[in-house]
Design an enzyme around this catalytic site. Sequence first.
Site, mmCIF file in Angstrom:
data_model
loop_
_atom_site.group_PDB
_atom_site.id
_atom_site.type_symbol
_atom_site.label_atom_id
_atom_site.label_comp_id
_atom_site.label_asym_id
_atom_site.label_seq_id
_atom_site.Cartn_x
_atom_site.Cartn_y
_atom_site.Cartn_z
ATOM 1 N N HIS A 47 15.130 78.837 -43.973
ATOM 2 C CA HIS A 47 16.517 78.390 -43.803
ATOM 3 C C HIS A 47 16.728 77.694 -42.451
ATOM 4 O O HIS A 47 17.849 77.652 -41.936
ATOM 5 C CB HIS A 47 17.499 79.565 -43.934
ATOM 6 N N SER A 72 17.002 52.131 -27.506
ATOM 7 C CA SER A 72 18.382 51.818 -27.853
ATOM 8 C C SER A 72 18.824 50.582 -27.083
ATOM 9 O O SER A 72 18.434 50.379 -25.926
ATOM 10 C CB SER A 72 19.299 52.997 -27.508
ATOM 11 N N LYS A 131 17.170 56.598 -24.432
ATOM 12 C CA LYS A 131 16.793 56.982 -25.788
ATOM 13 C C LYS A 131 15.352 56.619 -26.122
ATOM 14 O O LYS A 131 14.850 55.577 -25.742
ATOM 15 C CB LYS A 131 17.709 56.300 -26.816
ATOM 16 N N GLU A 151 11.535 58.356 -39.227
ATOM 17 C CA GLU A 151 12.759 58.222 -40.012
ATOM 18 C C GLU A 151 12.569 57.243 -41.160
ATOM 19 O O GLU A 151 13.084 57.455 -42.269
ATOM 20 C CB GLU A 151 13.912 57.776 -39.108
ATOM 21 N N TYR A 159 5.661 45.986 -78.109
ATOM 22 C CA TYR A 159 6.041 45.325 -76.865
ATOM 23 C C TYR A 159 7.451 44.771 -76.968
ATOM 24 O O TYR A 159 7.830 44.164 -77.972
ATOM 25 C CB TYR A 159 5.070 44.176 -76.544
#
Length: 463
Positions: free
Chosen positions: A161, A282, A288, A295, A322
Site C-alpha cells: 500500500h 526545467s 529541477k 515518465e 478476409y
Amino acid sequence: MSNDSPNEMWGGRFAEGPDAVMRAINTSIGVDRRLAGHDIRGSRAHAAMLAARGIIPHSDARAIREGLLTVLSEIESGDFTFSEALEDIHMNVESRLKEIIGEPAGRLHTARSRNDQVATDFRMWVRDQLDALDGALKSLSLALISRAEAGADWVMPGFTHLQVAQPVTWGHHMLAYVEMFARDMGRFSDARRRMNECPLGAAALAGTSFPIDREMTARALGFDRPSANSIDAVSDRDFALEFLSAASICSVHLSRLAEELVIWSTAQFRFVEMSDRFSTGSSIMPQKKNPDAAELVRAKSGRVLGATVSLFTVMKGLPLTYSKDMQEDKQQVFDAADSLTLAIAAMEGIVRDMGVNAAELEAAAATGYSTATDLADWLVRERGLPFRDAHRVTGALVALAESKRCGLRDLSLGDMASVYADIDEGVFDVLEPRMSVASRTSLGGTAPARVREEIMRWKEVLG
C-alpha cells in the site's frame, strides 16, 4: 472526382478508377511499406517454389528473384518511389519488378493472393520483433541483475500500500523485476512458437489448383510448418493479438518499474538519482532534475494498451475470411512494437546509469516499525505464543512506541514488559533491519544469501 483509368492490378472488372476519397481510405502504402523486406523475401521463396514445381520457367524465376533483389536495394538505399495509386507494398514491389524485368514479373503472382501474401509478410515481421524484444529484455534483465549484485545486502524498506511493511534487500527488489521480464520473455517465446506457421499458398481463401509445395516455401521462410486450413490462414490475426497482449503485459511491468524509480528519485525518498543522460531540466526552475525518461516509459504503456484494444475491436465482429477492416491491423502493431522497443532500451539505460543511495535505503528501512513482524515472530518462536496473540501484543507495543514518538528499538525493556511481562533482551536482536533480512532465508526470501543464489541462477539462465 474519378480517376481517368482503372487500377491495372484489379484487372478488367472496373470501367473507371476509384474516387479520390476512396483512394485515400483504401491505400495502405504509408503503413505497410515497413513490410518491404519481408514481402520480397516471401516473393523470392514463392518464385523458387513455382519453378521447382514446374509451374513457371526456371529462367523466369531467376529473373524474378534477381529483380526483387534490385527492388530491395532501391528501397534500402532510399531510391525507391512509393506510389499511393498502387495501394500497398505488394503492388508497389510488383510494379517496379515489371519495370525492371518485364513480362516475367507477371508470373510471380501465380498461385497466391495478396491475402496469403500479407498474412505471411506480417507474421514474419512480428516474428522478427519477438526475437528482437527477447534480446532487449535479456539486456534489461542483465542490467537489473548487475544492480542486484552490487546491492545484494543493502537493506531497504519493502512496501505494501506504499506504506513501509518489512525490511527487504535492494538485490531482492531488483530481482523481482527480473522475474517479471522473464515471464514476458516466456510469453513472447510461446507466441512465437504458436504463430510460426506459414500462410503462403492459402491464396485468397480456398487454396489453389496449381501443384504448389507449401512445405518448401514454409522451410525457406523459417516457418515450422504450413498452416493447415486455408480459410483460417488468411483470416487469422491471433498472432498479432497475442503479440499485443504480451506486449501490453510487458509494458505494464516497465511502467511499474518506471513509477518506482520516479517516486524513489524525489527529494522525499532520495533512494536513487537519475543520471543526467536520462533526465531533463526545467525552463523556469533551475534546480529541477526531472526523471522524464522514466515518465515516458510509464506513458508508453498507454500506447501499447491502446493498440491492443484497437486491434481487438477491429477483429471482434469480422466474418471469415478476409475483410478490408484487416488492413487496419498493422499500424497498431507497428506502433506498439516501436513504443515497447524504445521503452525497454530507455529503461535499460536508466537502470545502468542511475545512482543508488544505500545510506538512505538503510535509514528508511528502520522507519515505519518495519520489524514489527519480526517481533511477533520472536514471540511465537521464543515464547510459544499463538501468532494471533503475538500479533496483538506487537500491535500494543507499536501503539506504545507511537505514543512515545520513537521506534520499537528505542523502547526500553521495561516499556515492553509493561505490555507483555515474559519478554527479555533477546527481543532487541530481531528489531534490527539487517537481522530481519538475514533471517528471511526461506525459498524466495530476501536474505542476502538467497539473493546471491538467485543472481547466480539468473546469470546461468540468461547466459
